[in-house]
Motif scaffolding. Sequence first.
Motif, PDB file in Angstrom:
ATOM      1  N   SER A 480     -51.003  -7.729 -64.633  1.00  0.00           N
ATOM      2  CA  SER A 480     -50.234  -7.726 -65.872  1.00  0.00           C
ATOM      3  C   SER A 480     -49.766  -6.305 -66.125  1.00  0.00           C
ATOM      4  N   ALA A 481     -48.465  -6.137 -66.292  1.00  0.00           N
ATOM      5  CA  ALA A 481     -47.886  -4.808 -66.494  1.00  0.00           C
ATOM      6  C   ALA A 481     -46.874  -4.851 -67.624  1.00  0.00           C
ATOM      7  N   GLY A 482     -47.331  -5.252 -68.799  1.00  0.00           N
ATOM      8  CA  GLY A 482     -46.472  -5.290 -69.963  1.00  0.00           C
ATOM      9  C   GLY A 482     -45.671  -6.555 -70.112  1.00  0.00           C
ATOM     10  N   LYS A 483     -45.941  -7.531 -69.257  1.00  0.00           N
ATOM     11  CA  LYS A 483     -45.274  -8.832 -69.331  1.00  0.00           C
ATOM     12  C   LYS A 483     -46.271  -9.881 -68.864  1.00  0.00           C
ATOM     13  N   PRO A 484     -45.972 -11.157 -68.978  1.00  0.00           N
ATOM     14  CA  PRO A 484     -46.952 -12.165 -68.581  1.00  0.00           C
ATOM     15  C   PRO A 484     -47.512 -11.927 -67.187  1.00  0.00           C
ATOM     16  N   ALA A 485     -48.787 -12.194 -67.024  1.00  0.00           N
ATOM     17  CA  ALA A 485     -49.465 -11.935 -65.762  1.00  0.00           C
ATOM     18  C   ALA A 485     -48.887 -12.786 -64.646  1.00  0.00           C
ATOM     19  N   GLU A 486     -48.946 -12.238 -63.444  1.00  0.00           N
ATOM     20  CA  GLU A 486     -48.501 -12.960 -62.254  1.00  0.00           C
ATOM     21  C   GLU A 486     -49.547 -12.819 -61.160  1.00  0.00           C
ATOM     22  N   THR A 487     -49.649 -13.833 -60.316  1.00  0.00           N
ATOM     23  CA  THR A 487     -50.533 -13.771 -59.160  1.00  0.00           C
ATOM     24  C   THR A 487     -49.767 -13.126 -58.016  1.00  0.00           C
ATOM     25  N   ILE A 488     -50.282 -12.020 -57.488  1.00  0.00           N
ATOM     26  CA  ILE A 488     -49.529 -11.264 -56.481  1.00  0.00           C
ATOM     27  C   ILE A 488     -50.137 -11.389 -55.085  1.00  0.00           C
ATOM     28  N   ALA A 489     -51.318 -12.027 -54.971  1.00  0.00           N
ATOM     29  CA  ALA A 489     -51.903 -12.233 -53.643  1.00  0.00           C
ATOM     30  C   ALA A 489     -52.965 -13.325 -53.738  1.00  0.00           C
ATOM     31  N   THR A 490     -53.099 -14.092 -52.646  1.00  0.00           N
ATOM     32  CA  THR A 490     -54.148 -15.115 -52.564  1.00  0.00           C
ATOM     33  C   THR A 490     -54.696 -15.171 -51.144  1.00  0.00           C
ATOM     34  N   ALA A 491     -55.887 -15.718 -51.012  1.00  0.00           N
ATOM     35  CA  ALA A 491     -56.480 -15.970 -49.697  1.00  0.00           C
ATOM     36  C   ALA A 491     -57.494 -17.100 -49.849  1.00  0.00           C
ATOM     37  N   THR A 492     -57.619 -17.918 -48.813  1.00  0.00           N
ATOM     38  CA  THR A 492     -58.619 -18.980 -48.800  1.00  0.00           C
ATOM     39  C   THR A 492     -59.834 -18.498 -48.028  1.00  0.00           C
ATOM     40  N   LEU A 493     -61.009 -18.632 -48.645  1.00  0.00           N
ATOM     41  CA  LEU A 493     -62.236 -18.133 -48.052  1.00  0.00           C
ATOM     42  C   LEU A 493     -63.071 -19.288 -47.536  1.00  0.00           C
ATOM     43  N   ALA A 494     -64.059 -18.929 -46.747  1.00  0.00           N
ATOM     44  CA  ALA A 494     -65.030 -19.930 -46.322  1.00  0.00           C
ATOM     45  C   ALA A 494     -65.744 -20.463 -47.554  1.00  0.00           C
ATOM     46  N   ALA A 495     -66.298 -21.627 -47.444  1.00  0.00           N
ATOM     47  CA  ALA A 495     -66.884 -22.292 -48.609  1.00  0.00           C
ATOM     48  C   ALA A 495     -68.291 -21.785 -48.901  1.00  0.00           C
ATOM     49  N   GLY A 519     -67.930  -8.883 -43.525  1.00  0.00           N
ATOM     50  CA  GLY A 519     -67.597  -7.480 -43.713  1.00  0.00           C
ATOM     51  C   GLY A 519     -66.416  -7.312 -44.667  1.00  0.00           C
ATOM     52  N   TRP A 520     -66.212  -6.069 -45.094  1.00  0.00           N
ATOM     53  CA  TRP A 520     -65.155  -5.803 -46.078  1.00  0.00           C
ATOM     54  C   TRP A 520     -63.763  -5.917 -45.467  1.00  0.00           C
ATOM     55  N   ARG A 521     -62.878  -6.593 -46.210  1.00  0.00           N
ATOM     56  CA  ARG A 521     -61.457  -6.686 -45.863  1.00  0.00           C
ATOM     57  C   ARG A 521     -60.639  -6.460 -47.126  1.00  0.00           C
ATOM     58  N   TRP A 522     -59.407  -6.026 -46.944  1.00  0.00           N
ATOM     59  CA  TRP A 522     -58.522  -5.784 -48.082  1.00  0.00           C
ATOM     60  C   TRP A 522     -57.633  -7.002 -48.338  1.00  0.00           C
ATOM     61  N   LEU A 523     -57.577  -7.414 -49.594  1.00  0.00           N
ATOM     62  CA  LEU A 523     -56.591  -8.422 -49.984  1.00  0.00           C
ATOM     63  C   LEU A 523     -55.247  -7.756 -50.231  1.00  0.00           C
ATOM     64  N   ARG A 524     -55.259  -6.644 -50.980  1.00  0.00           N
ATOM     65  CA  ARG A 524     -54.055  -5.841 -51.192  1.00  0.00           C
ATOM     66  C   ARG A 524     -54.467  -4.383 -51.282  1.00  0.00           C
ATOM     67  N   GLN A 525     -53.631  -3.505 -50.739  1.00  0.00           N
ATOM     68  CA  GLN A 525     -53.868  -2.071 -50.801  1.00  0.00           C
ATOM     69  C   GLN A 525     -52.683  -1.368 -51.445  1.00  0.00           C
ATOM     70  N   GLY A 526     -52.952  -0.250 -52.084  1.00  0.00           N
ATOM     71  CA  GLY A 526     -51.901   0.606 -52.617  1.00  0.00           C
ATOM     72  C   GLY A 526     -51.113  -0.002 -53.752  1.00  0.00           C
TER      73      GLY A 526
END
Length: 555
Positions: A480-495, A519-526
Amino acid sequence: MRTAGFALLSLLLAAPAAWAQQAVAFDWFEYVGKDAAFEQPLPPGHYRNPILAGFHPDPGIARAGDKYYLVNSTFGYFPGIPVFESDDLVHWRQIGSVIDRPSQLDFDGLQLSRGVFAPTISFHGGTFYVLNTAVDSGGNYIVTAKDPAGPWSEPVWLPTVGGIDTSLFFDDDGKAYLLNNDAPEGEPLYDGHRAIWLREFDLEKLQPAGEAKVVVNGGMDIAQKPIWIEGPHLYKRDGWYYLSCAEGGTGPQHSQVVARSRNVWGPYVPYEHNPILTQRDLPDDRAEPVTNAGHADLVEGRDGRWWAVFLASRNYGGTHYNTGRETYLLPVEWKDGWPTILEHGRAIPRVAPAPSWVQGAARQAPLSGNFAWRDEFDQPRLDRAWLRVRVPKTAWADLAARPGALTIHPLAENLDTLRNPSFLARRQQHLVFEASTALDVPARPGVAAGIAAFQNEAHWYFLGVRRTAGGKAQLFLEKSAGKPAETIATATLAAGKTLKLKIAGNEGAYSFGYDDGDGWRWLRQGEDGTILSTDVAGGFVGATLGPYARSEESE
């Protein structure tokens, strides 16, 4: 006496079973700060600025015997107005909060940067006094306590006192006086034209007594059209009354000024070398700039030397500061009967000589310097570092349901609410940091949980996970950056059942990672972290981080 915590626990015990079934457990939360500026060696007998890193604005200070007490603004956060104690002005520990019961104040419907502004603390005759302005939620009030750790009284409202930034002064003859910022007499001459008012104060009735008088009109030189004269404090030394105020607004033009008089009512003559503190006369392109300096309060040390606490901000990219306005400490130098905190054109030192009576190394973690802070949620009550956004009406943060974990009973409030979301907030204290947590993936659809980076109701990130109707775990990042929130990334994980989440900040770049067992992975960077800076988001607070959960079930 029935405590606020017991009352909230009673609400929890009465909660419906469906609410309990949505609960999400967080096993731990960790915060690690890594600022290069804090790596500067600390010689013996020195301390590090800021003394309270992260969002700790508008410091007010008082001395009681050989101990010192400091309070800060918290605006719409709860508990409100932390009370810190120190023996030496360098090493501080929080001992309580002035606003720690829902009965005292309510911030529902307010933007986060409203609420409690600029508290001041005084000690006189065995009693501690805190004056404060609840902006848009009641106005000016006073509370008292015999023990600064609390409990503090319910607010005693001051309906005849307008404006903001109230403070008390106790004179040698036993009289007490109240100062405040308010509109000038008549029509303001320009935008930002304010005045400092003075009146006697009745300590028995806790109300003003007698007529109020303007002692500063506009500022130190009204011909220059100074703006936002505020934060007044009176001191007495060698027969002089010193009136010190902030001037120039809370941004880069912020400063501290002083005037003096032989009579408490004035006239007050400005110091010819004002301001006595500012950073506005330094180059904009200097390295590791500290800006916004002002809103000082002075106190005499036990060796007779005076010291000033004040707010300032550590910037990156010229104008950005996600850590908000922080508390700094510097000695006060007296020359020819006038105080100076910092010479003109001099940068605020990051490392400075400590008061003469400081014992041992000036280790200031977790309030300044680089450090790692971890909460295992294994104590009977929440650590004092945790805040809530506005006053909670239900006991959604629970340490008893699963010992050794934080259980959040999610509310339906999103982070854009003007009420209380089920978000536990810890101050961001570094420009470079990592914040991480481990949680159970919600057991059923209808609940989202994770970790948030929050500046205000319109500027935040939420790295969360939810269970889909098919039983899979969906990771997502909302912005959210001053306007309605948006989903900017998704991923499906193991159950799987457990998940680790991480937010890493490097000045204006924020990255969002996860560990679902591989182990650690990035969904989004920067991602753009400047949206969490005060200059972009507006208002007066700094960024906070912490666990968050919400109910997504339709009513």
